[in-house]
Enzyme design. Structure first.
Site, PDB file in Angstrom:
ATOM      1  N   SER A 151      -4.223 -12.203 -47.850  1.00 37.25           N
ATOM      2  CA  SER A 151      -5.420 -11.747 -48.550  1.00 37.25           C
ATOM      3  C   SER A 151      -5.857 -12.775 -49.583  1.00 37.25           C
ATOM      4  O   SER A 151      -5.085 -13.141 -50.470  1.00 37.25           O
ATOM      5  CB  SER A 151      -5.165 -10.413 -49.244  1.00 37.25           C
ATOM      6  OG  SER A 151      -6.233 -10.090 -50.109  1.00 37.25           O
ATOM      7  N   HIS A 182      -7.598 -12.323 -44.555  1.00 38.23           N
ATOM      8  CA  HIS A 182      -7.986 -10.973 -44.966  1.00 38.23           C
ATOM      9  C   HIS A 182      -8.898 -11.081 -46.183  1.00 38.23           C
ATOM     10  O   HIS A 182      -8.525 -11.637 -47.217  1.00 38.23           O
ATOM     11  CB  HIS A 182      -6.751 -10.137 -45.304  1.00 38.23           C
ATOM     12  CG  HIS A 182      -7.053  -8.680 -45.494  1.00 38.23           C
ATOM     13  ND1 HIS A 182      -7.260  -7.826 -44.437  1.00 38.23           N
ATOM     14  CD2 HIS A 182      -7.205  -7.944 -46.615  1.00 38.23           C
ATOM     15  CE1 HIS A 182      -7.511  -6.607 -44.892  1.00 38.23           C
ATOM     16  NE2 HIS A 182      -7.495  -6.661 -46.220  1.00 38.23           N
ATOM     17  N   ASP A 237     -11.028  -9.076 -48.899  1.00 36.72           N
ATOM     18  CA  ASP A 237     -11.205  -7.787 -49.573  1.00 36.72           C
ATOM     19  C   ASP A 237     -12.550  -7.740 -50.282  1.00 36.72           C
ATOM     20  O   ASP A 237     -12.788  -8.476 -51.237  1.00 36.72           O
ATOM     21  CB  ASP A 237     -10.082  -7.558 -50.588  1.00 36.72           C
ATOM     22  CG  ASP A 237      -8.746  -7.293 -49.914  1.00 36.72           C
ATOM     23  OD1 ASP A 237      -8.692  -6.386 -49.069  1.00 36.72           O
ATOM     24  OD2 ASP A 237      -7.766  -7.990 -50.238  1.00 36.72           O
ATOM     25  N   MET A 250     -14.977  -5.466 -52.479  1.00 37.10           N
ATOM     26  CA  MET A 250     -14.943  -4.293 -53.360  1.00 37.10           C
ATOM     27  C   MET A 250     -16.228  -4.216 -54.164  1.00 37.10           C
ATOM     28  O   MET A 250     -16.721  -5.239 -54.660  1.00 37.10           O
ATOM     29  CB  MET A 250     -13.740  -4.365 -54.302  1.00 37.10           C
ATOM     30  CG  MET A 250     -12.416  -4.569 -53.616  1.00 37.10           C
ATOM     31  SD  MET A 250     -11.049  -4.631 -54.812  1.00 37.10           S
ATOM     32  CE  MET A 250      -9.712  -5.218 -53.768  1.00 37.10           C
ATOM     33  N   HIS A 268     -12.432  -6.465 -44.981  1.00 41.30           N
ATOM     34  CA  HIS A 268     -12.082  -5.091 -45.356  1.00 41.30           C
ATOM     35  C   HIS A 268     -13.094  -4.595 -46.386  1.00 41.30           C
ATOM     36  O   HIS A 268     -13.085  -5.029 -47.543  1.00 41.30           O
ATOM     37  CB  HIS A 268     -10.658  -5.095 -45.922  1.00 41.30           C
ATOM     38  CG  HIS A 268     -10.162  -3.774 -46.369  1.00 41.30           C
ATOM     39  ND1 HIS A 268      -9.004  -3.629 -47.106  1.00 41.30           N
ATOM     40  CD2 HIS A 268     -10.645  -2.515 -46.181  1.00 41.30           C
ATOM     41  CE1 HIS A 268      -8.808  -2.345 -47.359  1.00 41.30           C
ATOM     42  NE2 HIS A 268      -9.784  -1.653 -46.811  1.00 41.30           N
ATOM     43  N   MET A 285     -14.251  -2.203 -48.863  1.00 38.45           N
ATOM     44  CA  MET A 285     -13.907  -1.111 -49.774  1.00 38.45           C
ATOM     45  C   MET A 285     -15.146  -0.813 -50.615  1.00 38.45           C
ATOM     46  O   MET A 285     -15.204  -1.100 -51.809  1.00 38.45           O
ATOM     47  CB  MET A 285     -12.711  -1.506 -50.636  1.00 38.45           C
ATOM     48  CG  MET A 285     -11.408  -1.551 -49.857  1.00 38.45           C
ATOM     49  SD  MET A 285     -10.018  -2.219 -50.805  1.00 38.45           S
ATOM     50  CE  MET A 285     -10.203  -3.969 -50.411  1.00 38.45           C
ATOM     51  N   MET A 321      -3.489   1.907 -45.694  1.00 37.04           N
ATOM     52  CA  MET A 321      -3.293   1.417 -47.050  1.00 37.04           C
ATOM     53  C   MET A 321      -1.961   1.939 -47.583  1.00 37.04           C
ATOM     54  O   MET A 321      -1.716   3.144 -47.598  1.00 37.04           O
ATOM     55  CB  MET A 321      -4.428   1.869 -47.961  1.00 37.04           C
ATOM     56  CG  MET A 321      -5.783   1.251 -47.647  1.00 37.04           C
ATOM     57  SD  MET A 321      -5.805  -0.566 -47.743  1.00 37.04           S
ATOM     58  CE  MET A 321      -5.307  -0.845 -49.453  1.00 37.04           C
ATOM     59  N   GLY A 379      -7.931  -1.402 -54.466  1.00 36.14           N
ATOM     60  CA  GLY A 379      -8.635  -1.816 -55.667  1.00 36.14           C
ATOM     61  C   GLY A 379      -8.059  -3.044 -56.351  1.00 36.14           C
ATOM     62  O   GLY A 379      -8.799  -3.867 -56.871  1.00 36.14           O
ATOM     63  N   ASP A 384      -1.592  -2.688 -45.456  1.00 43.88           N
ATOM     64  CA  ASP A 384      -2.048  -3.505 -46.577  1.00 43.88           C
ATOM     65  C   ASP A 384      -1.553  -2.907 -47.885  1.00 43.88           C
ATOM     66  O   ASP A 384      -1.879  -1.780 -48.227  1.00 43.88           O
ATOM     67  CB  ASP A 384      -3.581  -3.545 -46.569  1.00 43.88           C
ATOM     68  CG  ASP A 384      -4.168  -4.411 -47.680  1.00 43.88           C
ATOM     69  OD1 ASP A 384      -3.407  -4.973 -48.486  1.00 43.88           O
ATOM     70  OD2 ASP A 384      -5.410  -4.527 -47.735  1.00 43.88           O
ATOM     71  N   GLY A 385      -0.747  -3.702 -48.617  1.00 45.06           N
ATOM     72  CA  GLY A 385      -0.348  -3.305 -49.956  1.00 45.06           C
ATOM     73  C   GLY A 385       1.140  -3.323 -50.204  1.00 45.06           C
ATOM     74  O   GLY A 385       1.884  -2.558 -49.603  1.00 45.06           O
ATOM     75  N   GLY A 386       1.577  -4.237 -51.054  1.00 50.79           N
ATOM     76  CA  GLY A 386       2.963  -4.235 -51.499  1.00 50.79           C
ATOM     77  C   GLY A 386       3.982  -4.709 -50.491  1.00 50.79           C
ATOM     78  O   GLY A 386       5.172  -4.435 -50.634  1.00 50.79           O
ATOM     79  N   GLY A 422      -0.900 -10.556 -50.000  1.00 53.46           N
ATOM     80  CA  GLY A 422      -1.671 -11.337 -50.959  1.00 53.46           C
ATOM     81  C   GLY A 422      -0.785 -12.098 -51.910  1.00 53.46           C
ATOM     82  O   GLY A 422      -0.563 -13.306 -51.766  1.00 53.46           O
TER      83      GLY A 422
END
Length: 218
Positions: free
Chosen positions: A7, A32, A34, A36, A65, A67, A136, A141, A174-176, A196
């Site tokens: 990301s 990726h 993002d 927002m 993506h 958002m 997610m 965010g 996606d995330g962590g 990311g």
């Protein structure tokens, strides 16, 4: 073979061309992106003009993506900008299944994402039409959040449905996700991993990508 989608939210925005070349050289599969809007999520990032600039800078797959509250209003902009995959949120006020058809009509791949609190069942009817499902594993965010285990069973459910029905649909998370948990996340069924800070936050992008590949154990 699973795919890695770094990301650029964690990249240096003043040197995106350089940082995308770094992940390309390291063997990443997707970029990726993002997007927002400060409404659907509490952060504001980039829009279609930046995606257009990225398209000129790389031949890598642009995994965009959205958002945003109104994907219906801005979808054509991201199509024209050169996105390869466009993922919208099921929870977005402006989302409708018709947007999937619009993406396909433009020759692009369509994805839908669900937030941690949205059950997998909410997406069942759309799976046959999708090229990608994005689970997610953090509240969307901001980058750098910790992985939420609520994503585990959701990925297993989607993996089972995709495989049993032979859907042409990738399962992305996606995330962590980092070297410490990527093998476990892969075991839950994800075949596209967004990372990311686990890529751009380590200083040496090549070493970070290599560490993720090795930790995934396949």
């Amino acid at each position: 073979m699973w795919k890695l989608a770094p990301s650029i939210l964690s990249a240096d925005f003043a040197n995106l061309d350089r940082d995308i070349q770094k992940i390309r050289d390291a063997g990443a599969d997707y970029v990726h992106v993002d997007v927002m809007d400060g409404h659907f999520v509490p952060n504001l990032t980039i829009g279609a003009p930046v995606v257009k600039a990225l398209r000129k800078a790389t031949d890598m797959v642009l995994d965009v993506h959205l958002m945003i509250d109104r994907p219906d209003q801005y979808l054509d902009d991201f199509i024209k900008a050169g996105s390869d995959i466009i993922t919208m949120h099921l929870e977005s006020p402006g989302f409708s299944p018709e947007l999937i058809d619009r993406i396909h009509a433009a020759g692009k791949k369509a994805g839908v994402s669900v937030k941690p609190g949205t059950p997998a069942e909410a997406l069942f009817d759309l799976l046959p039409k999708l090229d990608l499902v994005l689970v997610m594993s953090v509240e969307p965010g901001f980058g750098g959040q910790s992985y939420m285990p609520v994503a585990d069973d959701k990925m297993r459910i989607f993996r089972k449905l995709i495989d049993e029905n032979n859907y042409a649909c990738e399962l992305e998370v996606d995330g962590g996700v980092g070297a410490n948990n990527i093998a476990y996340v892969r075991s839950c069924g994800a075949d596209v991993i967004v990372a990311g800070s686990a890529v751009y936050g380590k200083g040496d992008v090549d070493a970070a990508v290599r560490a993720l590949r090795e930790a995934a154990k396949d």
